[in-house]
Design a protein around this motif. Sequence first.
Motif, PDB file in Angstrom:
ATOM      1  N   SER A  62       7.820  22.790  15.671  1.00  0.00           N
ATOM      2  CA  SER A  62       6.691  22.222  14.898  1.00  0.00           C
ATOM      3  C   SER A  62       6.260  20.750  15.588  1.00  0.00           C
ATOM      4  O   SER A  62       6.952  20.147  16.021  1.00  0.00           O
ATOM      5  N   LYS A  63       5.002  20.528  15.371  1.00  0.00           N
ATOM      6  CA  LYS A  63       4.544  19.459  15.866  1.00  0.00           C
ATOM      7  C   LYS A  63       5.108  18.043  15.158  1.00  0.00           C
ATOM      8  O   LYS A  63       5.063  18.022  14.032  1.00  0.00           O
ATOM      9  N   PHE A  64       5.565  17.095  15.958  1.00  0.00           N
ATOM     10  CA  PHE A  64       6.247  15.964  15.533  1.00  0.00           C
ATOM     11  C   PHE A  64       5.058  14.789  15.039  1.00  0.00           C
ATOM     12  O   PHE A  64       3.976  14.834  15.927  1.00  0.00           O
ATOM     13  N   MET A  65       4.843  13.927  14.175  1.00  0.00           N
ATOM     14  CA  MET A  65       4.020  13.071  14.057  1.00  0.00           C
ATOM     15  C   MET A  65       4.378  11.709  14.944  1.00  0.00           C
ATOM     16  O   MET A  65       5.666  11.528  14.904  1.00  0.00           O
ATOM     17  N   LEU A  66       3.659  10.709  15.295  1.00  0.00           N
ATOM     18  CA  LEU A  66       3.825   9.643  15.742  1.00  0.00           C
ATOM     19  C   LEU A  66       3.964   8.534  14.862  1.00  0.00           C
ATOM     20  O   LEU A  66       3.235   8.341  14.019  1.00  0.00           O
ATOM     21  N   GLY A  67       4.992   7.544  14.997  1.00  0.00           N
ATOM     22  CA  GLY A  67       5.124   6.476  14.043  1.00  0.00           C
ATOM     23  C   GLY A  67       4.807   5.303  14.800  1.00  0.00           C
ATOM     24  O   GLY A  67       4.245   5.009  15.738  1.00  0.00           O
ATOM     25  N   PRO A  68       5.396   4.226  14.164  1.00  0.00           N
ATOM     26  CA  PRO A  68       5.175   2.728  14.705  1.00  0.00           C
ATOM     27  C   PRO A  68       5.476   2.526  16.315  1.00  0.00           C
ATOM     28  O   PRO A  68       6.541   3.205  16.721  1.00  0.00           O
ATOM     29  N   VAL A  69       4.917   1.719  16.952  1.00  0.00           N
ATOM     30  CA  VAL A  69       4.975   1.563  18.351  1.00  0.00           C
ATOM     31  C   VAL A  69       5.421  -0.129  18.284  1.00  0.00           C
ATOM     32  O   VAL A  69       4.592  -0.990  17.816  1.00  0.00           O
TER      33      VAL A  69
END
Length: 321
Positions: A145-152
């Motif tokens: 499944s597609k992962f979400m992107l978190g803080p950078v």
Amino acid sequence: MAASRLCQRTLSAFETSTRLWSPVSARYAPSQVTQQLALTSDFSLITWNIDAFSSRAIVRSRLILGSILEKTERPDIVFLQEVTSDVRSSILNNAKVREAFLVTDAEDKTSFEGVPFANMTLMSKKRFAFDLESQKEEDRVEGGSKFMLGPVSRVKLPSKYGRCALSVDIIPPSTPSIPTTTFRLINVHLDSLEHTLPYRTEQMAIIANLLREPGCGGGLVAGDFNAISPEDHALLDENGLVDAWLALHGKEGLDGATWGVGVKRRDGLGPGRLDKVAMLGVEAKEMEILRPGLIEVPQPGGDSDYMPCSDHAGLRLRFTV
């Protein structure tokens, strides 16, 4: 241990309507992750120190980036080190990058001020959801499944050369009964040269701790570790991290040298495994060394010479979260 300083950054997507890079990192929160069955996902990573100091840096970086993007299977994650300000602009102007990737440090040149170069990270739009709409477009992709992107963020490290760790969090799909856990992908270029081993020792301890922060289930650290001594090679074990190359090939396995291969140096240093991937809570599946191609360098009198695109080789890793 000297305290590190956190600098929040963003990932940016290229907007065809405005012809501008626009930050995306602030458009969501982890609680917005689509609720679905948590699955194991395979990802591919390429990390490469593209060599800031040799001549024709933009031409060389274009050839390296081209070789990465023209692969039959494009990587999901790209870590680049020794990116100069001019090379940054070249990357941001690359049509294939604009189409397929989210890029760090497109919002401004802050990370490139006061230093000769910095590191940059590229994240595949196909494999990572950067807002709710991109999550809905393709909830399921090949490999999971597609992962979400978190803080950078950039974590300023104790350093003689102004080095930092560039961190991107990824958030796996989850069910209501499973707490959301992030995994951290950290792009590094540790201090150079033998006399800075005390800095590298401190840097690795700080970076390893980033993978153990509350809510973080681990991840990986990749890039130029400048591992030029036996003490350097012991740092991963000392910090409880797994060396991906050794995990797959063993200490007596394939030669993993990524620097100084086929080159005679005046300082007497031979080939070295300066570039690495260190892991915590993820599993390495495949790993290979990517040798740099050659570019033509015109010489006086109409002759030409050839030079490698970088003094470092790249690394390609397939891993499982």
